[in-house]
Design a protein around this motif. Structure first.
Motif, PDB file in Angstrom:
ATOM      1  N   ILE A 174       0.736  -1.241   0.088  1.00 42.34           N
ATOM      2  CA  ILE A 174       0.118   0.110   0.082  1.00 42.34           C
ATOM      3  C   ILE A 174       0.946   1.191   0.190  1.00 42.34           C
ATOM      4  CG2 ILE A 174      -1.620   1.256   1.523  1.00 42.34           C
ATOM      5  CD1 ILE A 174      -2.910  -1.390   2.400  1.00 42.34           C
ATOM      6  N   LEU A 175       2.002   1.181   0.820  1.00 42.02           N
ATOM      7  CA  LEU A 175       2.776   2.430   0.883  1.00 42.02           C
ATOM      8  C   LEU A 175       3.369   2.856  -0.327  1.00 42.02           C
ATOM      9  CD1 LEU A 175       3.164   4.416   3.620  1.00 42.02           C
ATOM     10  CD2 LEU A 175       5.184   2.919   3.940  1.00 42.02           C
ATOM     11  N   ASN A 176       3.784   1.767  -1.134  1.00 46.53           N
ATOM     12  CA  ASN A 176       4.540   2.049  -2.382  1.00 46.53           C
ATOM     13  C   ASN A 176       3.758   1.602  -3.611  1.00 46.53           C
ATOM     14  OD1 ASN A 176       6.942   3.232  -1.094  1.00 46.53           O
ATOM     15  ND2 ASN A 176       7.133   1.225  -0.503  1.00 46.53           N
ATOM     16  N   LYS A 177       2.534   1.623  -3.526  1.00 43.46           N
ATOM     17  CA  LYS A 177       1.852   1.308  -4.831  1.00 43.46           C
ATOM     18  C   LYS A 177       1.841   2.410  -5.840  1.00 43.46           C
ATOM     19  CE  LYS A 177      -2.877   0.292  -6.221  1.00 43.46           C
ATOM     20  NZ  LYS A 177      -4.401   0.258  -5.966  1.00 43.46           N
ATOM     21  N   PRO A 178       2.349   1.711  -6.913  1.00 44.60           N
ATOM     22  CA  PRO A 178       2.467   2.661  -8.177  1.00 44.60           C
ATOM     23  C   PRO A 178       1.200   3.081  -8.687  1.00 44.60           C
ATOM     24  CG  PRO A 178       2.785   0.339  -8.785  1.00 44.60           C
ATOM     25  CD  PRO A 178       2.405   0.299  -7.451  1.00 44.60           C
ATOM     26  N   GLY A 179       0.366   3.508  -8.083  1.00 43.05           N
ATOM     27  CA  GLY A 179      -1.001   4.038  -8.512  1.00 43.05           C
ATOM     28  C   GLY A 179      -1.614   4.560  -7.512  1.00 43.05           C
ATOM     29  N   LYS A 180      -3.163   5.170  -7.936  1.00 40.73           N
ATOM     30  CA  LYS A 180      -4.067   5.675  -6.826  1.00 40.73           C
ATOM     31  C   LYS A 180      -4.609   4.452  -5.969  1.00 40.73           C
ATOM     32  CE  LYS A 180      -7.918   8.585  -6.212  1.00 40.73           C
ATOM     33  NZ  LYS A 180      -8.759   9.554  -7.079  1.00 40.73           N
ATOM     34  N   LEU A 181      -4.632   4.721  -4.686  1.00 41.42           N
ATOM     35  CA  LEU A 181      -5.118   3.605  -3.565  1.00 41.42           C
ATOM     36  C   LEU A 181      -6.720   3.359  -4.002  1.00 41.42           C
ATOM     37  CD1 LEU A 181      -3.528   4.628  -0.382  1.00 41.42           C
ATOM     38  CD2 LEU A 181      -2.806   2.912  -2.243  1.00 41.42           C
ATOM     39  N   ASP A 182      -7.065   2.131  -3.928  1.00 40.26           N
ATOM     40  CA  ASP A 182      -8.627   2.230  -4.050  1.00 40.26           C
ATOM     41  C   ASP A 182      -9.277   2.212  -2.632  1.00 40.26           C
ATOM     42  OD1 ASP A 182      -8.273  -0.277  -2.276  1.00 40.26           O
ATOM     43  OD2 ASP A 182      -7.996  -1.567  -4.051  1.00 40.26           O
ATOM     44  N   THR A 183     -10.701   2.026  -2.565  1.00 39.89           N
ATOM     45  CA  THR A 183     -11.201   2.451  -1.325  1.00 39.89           C
ATOM     46  C   THR A 183     -10.852   1.882   0.058  1.00 39.89           C
ATOM     47  OG1 THR A 183     -13.098   3.194  -2.654  1.00 39.89           O
ATOM     48  CG2 THR A 183     -13.390   3.130  -0.254  1.00 39.89           C
ATOM     49  N   GLU A 184     -10.407   0.450  -0.375  1.00 41.09           N
ATOM     50  CA  GLU A 184     -10.118  -0.356   0.979  1.00 41.09           C
ATOM     51  C   GLU A 184      -8.684  -0.112   1.308  1.00 41.09           C
ATOM     52  OE1 GLU A 184      -9.648  -5.016   2.057  1.00 41.09           O
ATOM     53  OE2 GLU A 184     -10.719  -4.452   0.329  1.00 41.09           O
ATOM     54  N   GLU A 185      -7.841   0.214   0.247  1.00 43.24           N
ATOM     55  CA  GLU A 185      -6.539   0.392   0.537  1.00 43.24           C
ATOM     56  C   GLU A 185      -6.360   1.859   1.271  1.00 43.24           C
ATOM     57  OE1 GLU A 185      -4.296  -1.866  -3.191  1.00 43.24           O
ATOM     58  OE2 GLU A 185      -5.186   0.238  -3.353  1.00 43.24           O
ATOM     59  N   PHE A 186      -7.056   2.925   0.619  1.00 44.62           N
ATOM     60  CA  PHE A 186      -7.074   4.173   1.323  1.00 44.62           C
ATOM     61  C   PHE A 186      -7.652   4.049   2.799  1.00 44.62           C
ATOM     62  CE2 PHE A 186      -9.015   8.550   1.928  1.00 44.62           C
ATOM     63  CZ  PHE A 186      -7.936   8.955   2.303  1.00 44.62           C
ATOM     64  N   GLU A 187      -8.691   3.308   3.068  1.00 49.13           N
ATOM     65  CA  GLU A 187      -8.986   3.140   4.597  1.00 49.13           C
ATOM     66  C   GLU A 187      -7.933   2.584   5.250  1.00 49.13           C
ATOM     67  OE1 GLU A 187     -11.751   4.105   6.002  1.00 49.13           O
ATOM     68  OE2 GLU A 187     -12.126   5.012   4.106  1.00 49.13           O
ATOM     69  N   THR A 188      -7.156   1.777   4.567  1.00 48.47           N
ATOM     70  CA  THR A 188      -5.883   0.985   5.412  1.00 48.47           C
ATOM     71  C   THR A 188      -4.914   2.201   5.733  1.00 48.47           C
ATOM     72  OG1 THR A 188      -6.331  -1.120   4.637  1.00 48.47           O
ATOM     73  CG2 THR A 188      -4.129  -0.686   5.633  1.00 48.47           C
ATOM     74  N   PRO A 213       4.931   7.444  -6.966  1.00 48.44           N
ATOM     75  CA  PRO A 213       4.677   6.475  -7.917  1.00 48.44           C
ATOM     76  C   PRO A 213       3.524   6.861  -9.210  1.00 48.44           C
ATOM     77  CG  PRO A 213       4.965   5.521  -5.748  1.00 48.44           C
ATOM     78  CD  PRO A 213       4.832   7.099  -5.454  1.00 48.44           C
ATOM     79  N   TYR A 214       2.454   7.526  -8.501  1.00 54.25           N
ATOM     80  CA  TYR A 214       1.390   7.834  -9.358  1.00 54.25           C
ATOM     81  C   TYR A 214       1.316   9.176 -10.115  1.00 54.25           C
ATOM     82  CZ  TYR A 214       0.162   9.955  -4.834  1.00 54.25           C
ATOM     83  OH  TYR A 214       0.349  10.620  -3.526  1.00 54.25           O
ATOM     84  N   LYS A 215       2.500   9.858  -9.906  1.00 54.24           N
ATOM     85  CA  LYS A 215       2.515  11.321 -10.487  1.00 54.24           C
ATOM     86  C   LYS A 215       3.867  11.982 -10.537  1.00 54.24           C
ATOM     87  CE  LYS A 215       2.099  14.428  -6.589  1.00 54.24           C
ATOM     88  NZ  LYS A 215       3.481  15.206  -6.835  1.00 54.24           N
ATOM     89  N   ASP A 216       4.128  13.012 -11.091  1.00 53.11           N
ATOM     90  CA  ASP A 216       5.230  13.531 -11.550  1.00 53.11           C
ATOM     91  C   ASP A 216       5.376  14.846 -10.292  1.00 53.11           C
ATOM     92  OD1 ASP A 216       6.460  11.766 -13.605  1.00 53.11           O
ATOM     93  OD2 ASP A 216       5.430  13.255 -14.807  1.00 53.11           O
ATOM     94  N   ALA A 217       6.505  15.123  -9.905  1.00 50.55           N
ATOM     95  CA  ALA A 217       6.466  16.420  -9.244  1.00 50.55           C
ATOM     96  C   ALA A 217       5.951  17.437  -9.845  1.00 50.55           C
ATOM     97  CB  ALA A 217       7.936  16.888  -8.699  1.00 50.55           C
ATOM     98  N   PHE A 218       5.038  18.234  -9.094  1.00 51.33           N
ATOM     99  CA  PHE A 218       4.299  19.577  -9.307  1.00 51.33           C
ATOM    100  C   PHE A 218       5.509  20.831  -9.365  1.00 51.33           C
ATOM    101  CE2 PHE A 218      -0.595  18.152  -8.592  1.00 51.33           C
ATOM    102  CZ  PHE A 218      -0.200  17.296  -9.522  1.00 51.33           C
ATOM    103  N   SER A 219       5.463  21.690 -10.127  1.00 51.34           N
ATOM    104  CA  SER A 219       6.273  22.781  -9.944  1.00 51.34           C
ATOM    105  C   SER A 219       5.819  23.547  -8.758  1.00 51.34           C
ATOM    106  CB  SER A 219       6.158  23.712 -11.050  1.00 51.34           C
ATOM    107  OG  SER A 219       4.831  24.383 -10.935  1.00 51.34           O
ATOM    108  N   PRO A 220       6.635  24.250  -7.965  1.00 49.49           N
ATOM    109  CA  PRO A 220       6.346  24.958  -6.742  1.00 49.49           C
ATOM    110  C   PRO A 220       5.022  26.007  -7.126  1.00 49.49           C
ATOM    111  CG  PRO A 220       8.896  25.049  -7.075  1.00 49.49           C
ATOM    112  CD  PRO A 220       7.990  24.216  -8.300  1.00 49.49           C
ATOM    113  N   GLU A 221       5.269  26.689  -8.367  1.00 49.05           N
ATOM    114  CA  GLU A 221       4.010  27.578  -8.585  1.00 49.05           C
ATOM    115  C   GLU A 221       2.822  26.953  -8.590  1.00 49.05           C
ATOM    116  OE1 GLU A 221       7.782  29.100  -9.873  1.00 49.05           O
ATOM    117  OE2 GLU A 221       6.737  27.121 -10.558  1.00 49.05           O
ATOM    118  N   LYS A 222       2.755  25.591  -9.071  1.00 53.80           N
ATOM    119  CA  LYS A 222       1.344  24.827  -9.241  1.00 53.80           C
ATOM    120  C   LYS A 222       0.909  24.301  -7.985  1.00 53.80           C
ATOM    121  CE  LYS A 222      -0.997  21.147 -11.566  1.00 53.80           C
ATOM    122  NZ  LYS A 222      -0.959  20.106 -12.713  1.00 53.80           N
TER     123      LYS A 222
END
Length: 357
Positions: free
Chosen positions: A224-238, A312-321
């Motif tokens: 869960i901690l290093n999942k390469p994508g968005k957590l599903d509902t159950e994973e997020f609850e965990t 794992p699920y996104k690139d870094a955003f710029s400081p401005e964004k």
């Protein structure tokens, strides 16, 4: 050793002054003067061990001279014995209230005078020895406290490092969080925002304790901690359980110490940094100022760092964004007063993020 002790005898009556000198000369180094003004001048040139001070003198009397001595830090510790013909209780009480150590009546009885002087010189010496001992103890205590504080920080860094090592994507997160928080708190102080609460904080405990805000993640699985994508509902609850796990872990640590200030701050950071201003956060759905202020500060610092860091699920955003997202979250995710403060230091946040990169 006694001959090295310096006694200043002050009396405007030369007969009395000569008698005092003759009594003291075989035992002490005596400095006889016939006025309080001359005594004060003399004390600029010698370090007196004790002063015998007449009360009734023309010009500056004994009581006024004692007040001047006690108001001068360089002279305040010199024992004063009043030697006077004034034998009523009121005068004696006044002299003692001025800080004199004793009150001797004329005519002088030589053995009594010498015994009193020796007693008060011994007391003064013991007092100096105790003060020196107390100073030495305080210095050792300061050193020991520093050693304990260093040990505490070392253990804290190890624990925080263990938590951070579990999450492959958050390197340096804990150090940056402390820097962001320090920046926000400095701006709060400069703008007198939430002044009363901020001024009550012990920064020596508060900032280091922020390192434990995510300590509960140590119990979350790597999947869960290093999942390469968005957590599903159950994973997020965990994932959300890391908050209470962290609070419980800090509470157990708190039970082993008599000074809980550090852990009180740590529990608040751990327990409230995922709460949201509009009440939609977790774990308790707190709303507005029901969320502790340090939790509201941590929310901004934590979200900003998550935005400018790669995941794992996104690139870094710029400081401005990232800054724009923080502003958009004003009055929903974040305390609007704190977003105003963030706006004043957003450039500094960007520097911190870029330095880390």
């Amino acid at each position: 050793m006694n001959k090295q002790r310096k006694i200043v005898a002050v009396d405007d009556n030369l007969t009395n002054l000569t008698a005092l000198k003759n009594i003291l000369k075989p035992v002490y180094e005596v400095y006889p003067v016939d006025s309080a003004a001359k005594m004060l001048d003399l004390l600029e040139h010698i370090d007196a061990d004790l002063i015998l001070l007449d009360v009734e003198m023309p010009g500056l009397n004994g009581y006024d001279a004692a007040r001047l001595l006690k108001s001068n830090p360089a002279r305040a510790e010199i024992p004063i014995i009043f030697v006077t013909a004034l034998s009523d209780e009121q005068n004696e009480m006044e002299g003692l209230q001025l800080g004199a150590v004793d009150y001797i009546y004329k005519p002088i009885v030589a053995p009594l005078l010498l015994r009193r002087i020796e007693t008060h010189l011994s007391l003064a010496e013991h007092k100096r020895e105790l003060q020196a001992l107390n100073t030495a103890i305080q210095k050792k205590l300061i050193i020991k406290i520093g050693e304990v504080f260093e040990l505490q920080n070392a253990i804290l860094n190890i624990v925080a490092g263990m938590v951070e090592s579990r999450d492959d994507s958050t390197g340096g997160h804990i150090h940056r969080i402390m820097t962001y928080l320090s920046c926000l708190i400095e701006a709060l102080e400069a703008n007198n925002t939430y002044f009363e609460e901020v001024s009550s904080w012990d920064m020596g405990f508060l900032l280091p304790s922020s390192q434990l805000h995510d300590v509960g993640k140590i119990a979350i699985s790597d999947a869960i901690l290093n999942k390469p994508g968005k957590l599903d509902t159950e994973e997020f609850e965990t994932m959300k359980t890391h908050v209470q796990i962290g609070v419980d872990a800090i509470s157990r640590m708190e039970e082993s110490t008599s000074d809980s200030s550090f852990f009180q701050y740590a529990k608040i950071f751990a327990g409230s940094h995922h709460e949201k201003w509009d009440g939609s956060g977790y774990p308790n759905g707190l709303k507005g100022t029901d969320i502790p202020l340090i939790g509201r500060l941590m929310a901004i610092a934590d979200v900003y760092d998550a935005l400018v860091s790669p995941r794992p699920y996104k690139d870094a955003f710029s400081p401005e964004k990232a800054a724009a997202i923080i502003r958009e979250g004003s009055n929903t995710h974040f305390d609007p007063e704190l977003v105003n403060i963030f706006n004043k230091v957003a450039c500094r946040f960007a520097e911190i993020a870029q330095d880390a990169g």
